[in-house]
Scaffold this active site. Structure first.
Site, PDB file in Angstrom:
ATOM      1  CG  ASP A   9     -29.447  -4.709 -22.711  1.00 31.00           C
ATOM      2  OD1 ASP A   9     -29.992  -5.434 -21.834  1.00 31.00           O
ATOM      3  OD2 ASP A   9     -29.997  -4.432 -23.796  1.00 31.00           O
ATOM      4  CB  CYS A  66     -29.464  -7.881 -24.552  1.00 24.76           C
ATOM      5  SG  CYS A  66     -29.715  -8.842 -26.060  1.00 24.76           S
ATOM      6  CG  HIS A  99     -22.587 -30.573 -32.682  1.00 22.81           C
ATOM      7  ND1 HIS A  99     -23.529 -30.951 -33.617  1.00 22.81           N
ATOM      8  CD2 HIS A  99     -22.477 -31.623 -31.825  1.00 22.81           C
ATOM      9  CE1 HIS A  99     -23.969 -32.166 -33.336  1.00 22.81           C
ATOM     10  NE2 HIS A  99     -23.350 -32.594 -32.243  1.00 22.81           N
ATOM     11  CG  HIS A 134     -18.681 -31.615 -34.208  1.00 20.71           C
ATOM     12  ND1 HIS A 134     -19.777 -31.424 -35.005  1.00 20.71           N
ATOM     13  CD2 HIS A 134     -18.895 -32.772 -33.534  1.00 20.71           C
ATOM     14  CE1 HIS A 134     -20.634 -32.408 -34.810  1.00 20.71           C
ATOM     15  NE2 HIS A 134     -20.122 -33.248 -33.932  1.00 20.71           N
TER      16      HIS A 134
HETATM   17  C1  RB5 Z   1     -33.236  -2.966 -25.879  1.00 17.99           C
HETATM   18  O1  RB5 Z   1     -34.497  -2.386 -26.070  1.00 17.99           O
HETATM   19  C2  RB5 Z   1     -33.099  -4.192 -26.775  1.00 17.99           C
HETATM   20  O2  RB5 Z   1     -33.024  -3.798 -28.107  1.00 17.99           O
HETATM   21  C3  RB5 Z   1     -31.884  -5.012 -26.378  1.00 17.99           C
HETATM   22  O3  RB5 Z   1     -31.989  -5.411 -25.053  1.00 17.99           O
HETATM   23  C4  RB5 Z   1     -31.679  -6.303 -27.148  1.00 17.99           C
HETATM   24  O4  RB5 Z   1     -32.815  -7.088 -27.120  1.00 17.99           O
HETATM   25  C5  RB5 Z   1     -31.135  -6.188 -28.498  1.00 17.99           C
HETATM   26  O5  RB5 Z   1     -30.933  -7.169 -29.231  1.00 17.99           O
END
Ligand code: RB5
Length: 169
Positions: A9, A66, A99, A134
């Site tokens: 993201d 993210c 696993h 597994h």
């Molecule tokens: C964005 O603020 C944040 O929520 C996103 O990057 C992530 O960490 C969500 O799990």
């Protein structure tokens, strides 16, 4: 050659670029699915792109970034056939491959720095799935994914050579 689909993201854009360079330097083929800029976006968009690249065979494996690795891995795990791990240290990354036969690695740009991220990536990519007992568990996950209780019971009770351990681990 192993192809790795990579996405993030907005929070993970910079680290994604650095990990992409690291992978290319090691000879991996990288399919970079964005985003291009740090303009705020939604992590499920890129989880979806990378997950589909893996399930459709355009990539062998995926890496998602993210803020924490959590939201983007939860989203990826909603796609049938994806086993994504959110991981902030190398040991779990390695065992998730051995696993759980994970096919997507996720981590958080707000949690790990570049050096630790590289170690996590290395352990994950250099480990191999062990199969054996597994395999039964991973196949049971597949039956859960299909909401197929009969298949789940069939796998749980199967006397299948694939489910026999080659060594005790
Ligand atoms: C964005 O603020 C944040 O929520 C996103 O990057 C992530 O960490 C969500 O799990």
């Amino acid at each position: 050659m192993t192809t790795i689909a990579i996405g993030s993201d907005h929070v993970g854009v910079r680290l994604r670029g650095e990990i992409k360079t690291y992978l290319l330097d090691q000879g991996y083929q990288v399919e970079d699915l964005g985003p291009e800029t740090e303009t705020r976006t939604d992590y499920p968009i890129y989880a979806k792109k990378v997950a589909h690249a893996v399930t459709e065979g355009r990539a062998d494996l995926g890496i998602l970034i993210c803020g924490t690795g959590i939201g983007i891995s939860i989203a990826a795990n909603k796609v049938n056939g994806i086993r994504a791990v959110a991981c902030s240290e190398p040991y779990s990354a390695k065992l998730s491959r051995q696993h759980n036969n994970t096919n997507i690695l996720a981590f958080g740009a707000r949690v790990v720095g570049l050096d630790l991220a590289k170690m996590i990536v290395d352990e994950w990519l250099n480990a191999s799935y062990l199969g054996g007992r597994h395999a039964r568990r991973v196949d049971e996950i597949g039956a859960l994914e299909q909401s197929d209780d009969n298949l789940f019971e069939h796998i749980r009770t199967a006397n299948d050579v694939r489910y026999v351990d080659k060594e005790e681990l």
